[in-house]
Design a protein around this motif. Sequence first.
Motif, PDB file in Angstrom:
ATOM      1  N   ALA A 236       0.833  -1.203   0.000  1.00 34.92           N
ATOM      2  CA  ALA A 236       0.000   0.000   0.000  1.00 34.92           C
ATOM      3  C   ALA A 236       0.866   1.252   0.000  1.00 34.92           C
ATOM      4  CB  ALA A 236      -0.917  -0.007   1.223  1.00 34.92           C
ATOM      5  N   ALA A 237       1.921   1.244   0.811  1.00 38.21           N
ATOM      6  CA  ALA A 237       2.799   2.418   0.913  1.00 38.21           C
ATOM      7  C   ALA A 237       3.514   2.688  -0.411  1.00 38.21           C
ATOM      8  CB  ALA A 237       3.809   2.206   2.034  1.00 38.21           C
ATOM      9  N   ARG A 238       3.978   1.629  -1.077  1.00 38.11           N
ATOM     10  CA  ARG A 238       4.646   1.832  -2.375  1.00 38.11           C
ATOM     11  C   ARG A 238       3.688   2.459  -3.383  1.00 38.11           C
ATOM     12  NH1 ARG A 238       8.191  -3.515  -4.060  1.00 38.11           N
ATOM     13  NH2 ARG A 238       9.452  -3.740  -2.166  1.00 38.11           N
ATOM     14  N   ALA A 239       2.469   1.913  -3.444  1.00 28.87           N
ATOM     15  CA  ALA A 239       1.498   2.419  -4.416  1.00 28.87           C
ATOM     16  C   ALA A 239       1.089   3.850  -4.099  1.00 28.87           C
ATOM     17  CB  ALA A 239       0.264   1.505  -4.433  1.00 28.87           C
ATOM     18  N   VAL A 240       0.889   4.151  -2.840  1.00 31.80           N
ATOM     19  CA  VAL A 240       0.491   5.508  -2.436  1.00 31.80           C
ATOM     20  C   VAL A 240       1.609   6.496  -2.735  1.00 31.80           C
ATOM     21  CG1 VAL A 240       0.038   6.953  -0.414  1.00 31.80           C
ATOM     22  CG2 VAL A 240      -1.224   4.819  -0.724  1.00 31.80           C
ATOM     23  N   GLN A 241       2.838   6.108  -2.432  1.00 33.47           N
ATOM     24  CA  GLN A 241       3.970   6.989  -2.697  1.00 33.47           C
ATOM     25  C   GLN A 241       4.142   7.210  -4.203  1.00 33.47           C
ATOM     26  OE1 GLN A 241       8.119   5.669  -1.693  1.00 33.47           O
ATOM     27  NE2 GLN A 241       8.083   7.469  -0.375  1.00 33.47           N
ATOM     28  N   ASN A 242       4.009   6.140  -4.979  1.00 29.88           N
ATOM     29  CA  ASN A 242       4.137   6.264  -6.431  1.00 29.88           C
ATOM     30  C   ASN A 242       3.045   7.149  -7.032  1.00 29.88           C
ATOM     31  OD1 ASN A 242       6.384   4.600  -6.419  1.00 29.88           O
ATOM     32  ND2 ASN A 242       5.235   2.749  -6.939  1.00 29.88           N
ATOM     33  N   ALA A 243       1.897   7.171  -6.369  1.00 26.89           N
ATOM     34  CA  ALA A 243       0.783   8.000  -6.849  1.00 26.89           C
ATOM     35  C   ALA A 243       0.911   9.453  -6.384  1.00 26.89           C
ATOM     36  CB  ALA A 243      -0.538   7.415  -6.368  1.00 26.89           C
ATOM     37  N   GLY A 244       1.966   9.744  -5.637  1.00 27.04           N
ATOM     38  CA  GLY A 244       2.170  11.104  -5.148  1.00 27.04           C
ATOM     39  C   GLY A 244       1.222  11.499  -4.037  1.00 27.04           C
ATOM     40  N   LYS A 245       0.713  10.496  -3.291  1.00 24.95           N
ATOM     41  CA  LYS A 245      -0.257  10.793  -2.240  1.00 24.95           C
ATOM     42  C   LYS A 245       0.267  10.475  -0.839  1.00 24.95           C
ATOM     43  CE  LYS A 245      -4.375  10.426  -5.096  1.00 24.95           C
ATOM     44  NZ  LYS A 245      -5.780   9.964  -5.175  1.00 24.95           N
ATOM     45  N   ALA A 246       1.578  10.335  -0.716  1.00 23.97           N
ATOM     46  CA  ALA A 246       2.159  10.079   0.603  1.00 23.97           C
ATOM     47  C   ALA A 246       1.830  11.229   1.539  1.00 23.97           C
ATOM     48  CB  ALA A 246       3.667   9.907   0.493  1.00 23.97           C
ATOM     49  N   GLY A 247       1.349  10.889   2.731  1.00 26.10           N
ATOM     50  CA  GLY A 247       0.971  11.903   3.708  1.00 26.10           C
ATOM     51  C   GLY A 247      -0.487  12.321   3.595  1.00 26.10           C
ATOM     52  N   GLU A 248      -1.107  12.048   2.445  1.00 23.41           N
ATOM     53  CA  GLU A 248      -2.525  12.381   2.269  1.00 23.41           C
ATOM     54  C   GLU A 248      -3.434  11.249   2.743  1.00 23.41           C
ATOM     55  OE1 GLU A 248      -3.377  13.531  -1.734  1.00 23.41           O
ATOM     56  OE2 GLU A 248      -1.517  14.670  -1.943  1.00 23.41           O
ATOM     57  N   ILE A 249      -2.936  10.030   2.670  1.00 30.47           N
ATOM     58  CA  ILE A 249      -3.712   8.842   3.033  1.00 30.47           C
ATOM     59  C   ILE A 249      -3.073   8.220   4.272  1.00 30.47           C
ATOM     60  CG2 ILE A 249      -4.487   6.555   2.284  1.00 30.47           C
ATOM     61  CD1 ILE A 249      -4.253   7.606  -0.621  1.00 30.47           C
ATOM     62  N   VAL A 250      -3.892   7.946   5.289  1.00 31.15           N
ATOM     63  CA  VAL A 250      -3.380   7.343   6.523  1.00 31.15           C
ATOM     64  C   VAL A 250      -3.322   5.828   6.334  1.00 31.15           C
ATOM     65  CG1 VAL A 250      -3.731   7.015   8.999  1.00 31.15           C
ATOM     66  CG2 VAL A 250      -4.331   9.200   7.920  1.00 31.15           C
ATOM     67  N   ILE A 251      -2.128   5.257   6.439  1.00 28.57           N
ATOM     68  CA  ILE A 251      -1.937   3.809   6.287  1.00 28.57           C
ATOM     69  C   ILE A 251      -1.561   3.220   7.635  1.00 28.57           C
ATOM     70  CG2 ILE A 251      -0.626   1.984   5.130  1.00 28.57           C
ATOM     71  CD1 ILE A 251      -0.001   3.981   2.889  1.00 28.57           C
ATOM     72  N   VAL A 252      -2.261   2.174   8.048  1.00 33.68           N
ATOM     73  CA  VAL A 252      -1.911   1.423   9.257  1.00 33.68           C
ATOM     74  C   VAL A 252      -1.866  -0.055   8.893  1.00 33.68           C
ATOM     75  CG1 VAL A 252      -2.934   3.116  10.830  1.00 33.68           C
ATOM     76  CG2 VAL A 252      -4.323   1.195  10.018  1.00 33.68           C
ATOM     77  N   GLY A 253      -1.052  -0.827   9.615  1.00 38.04           N
ATOM     78  CA  GLY A 253      -0.955  -2.246   9.287  1.00 38.04           C
ATOM     79  C   GLY A 253      -0.092  -3.002  10.269  1.00 38.04           C
ATOM     80  N   MET A 254       0.279  -4.197   9.872  1.00 38.25           N
ATOM     81  CA  MET A 254       0.962  -5.125  10.765  1.00 38.25           C
ATOM     82  C   MET A 254       2.453  -5.249  10.463  1.00 38.25           C
ATOM     83  SD  MET A 254      -1.098  -6.236  13.066  1.00 38.25           S
ATOM     84  CE  MET A 254       0.058  -7.437  13.718  1.00 38.25           C
ATOM     85  N   ASP A 255       3.194  -5.475  11.542  1.00 33.78           N
ATOM     86  CA  ASP A 255       4.568  -5.980  11.528  1.00 33.78           C
ATOM     87  C   ASP A 255       5.630  -4.950  11.146  1.00 33.78           C
ATOM     88  OD1 ASP A 255       4.074  -8.596  12.532  1.00 33.78           O
ATOM     89  OD2 ASP A 255       3.083  -9.029  10.639  1.00 33.78           O
TER      90      ASP A 255
END
Length: 316
Positions: A236-255
């Motif tokens: 999810a983080a790779r795709a969000v960053q590649n889309a230029g939306k890092a910091g706009e979308i809150v990502i939470v997850g495991m490990d």
Amino acid sequence: MKLKTTAALFTAAWLMALPAVAQDQADLITPIENKLTFVFIPKVIHPWYDVVQAGAEYAVNEMAKRGVEIEMIWDQPPQADVADQNRRIETNIGRQPDGIAVACLDRVTNVQLMNEAVKAGVHVINFNSFCDDAFPFVGPKSSVQDGYDLGEYLAEELGGEGTIAILSGSLTASDHVERIEGFKDALSQHPEMEIVFEQPDNDILDQAITLTENMLQAHPDIDGIFGSNASNPIGAARAVQNAGKAGEIVIVGMDDLPEAVDFVCSGVISALKAQRQWDMGYWTILYLVAMNENHTYPMAHDTGTRFLTQEDCVDK
């Protein structure tokens, strides 16, 4: 009837007259004289299990210093495939190792084979994903709380409102399913939060990336993403960053795989719940040795989880 009663009383009196004999409890322990073979059967080949293996290897080296030699075998499917994992369990039962450690991918079928292993005289232990109370377990027995905690964290970050996507991992893995259950329970307390996307990535990083990319196309205004395993927060983080939306979308997850931690420290991922999988490997080896020595051992050893946020990064 009277004769039986009299005989019973005579026997009891005779036994009481015998001198008491102290039993040395050390005599209950079976010394290990030959090399032990332990087989680990995880859900899938994954970097997460590399940390489990590191903990197990540490324990193997400790046992060697005690004079207990252990051969450790890892036999995991390349993908999270129930049939493949079950074939590996069945094959290893036939090899008659001194112990098998299973991370359950499908409780029903895995437990059937684990019971067959016990009947065949093989020591069985469960780690990572809980199977059944019939087997000793090392790991978080319930993952519901982790999902709930991440759901509450996400809700707080978003002010209790927004659209949410879920990457659901493997649909048969108990820990993935329970995390989603807990996450949804947390979000149910916030009626202004809506889940608009939920798809399994089967614990495959590339699938998690593709699913997130597709989701961002379908829901460009998504507010938050929850990843239920170790792979999908990274995807999810790779795709969000590649889309230029890092910091706009809150990502939470495991490990806490290294790349996931890097994303936390750079602010792309907001929070992780990290398991202590090194401990899982370490204690699994120790308990398998204990089973072979006729020691006591716990039926449940909860290794726990911990939150990781940007505040935990040394160089933010």
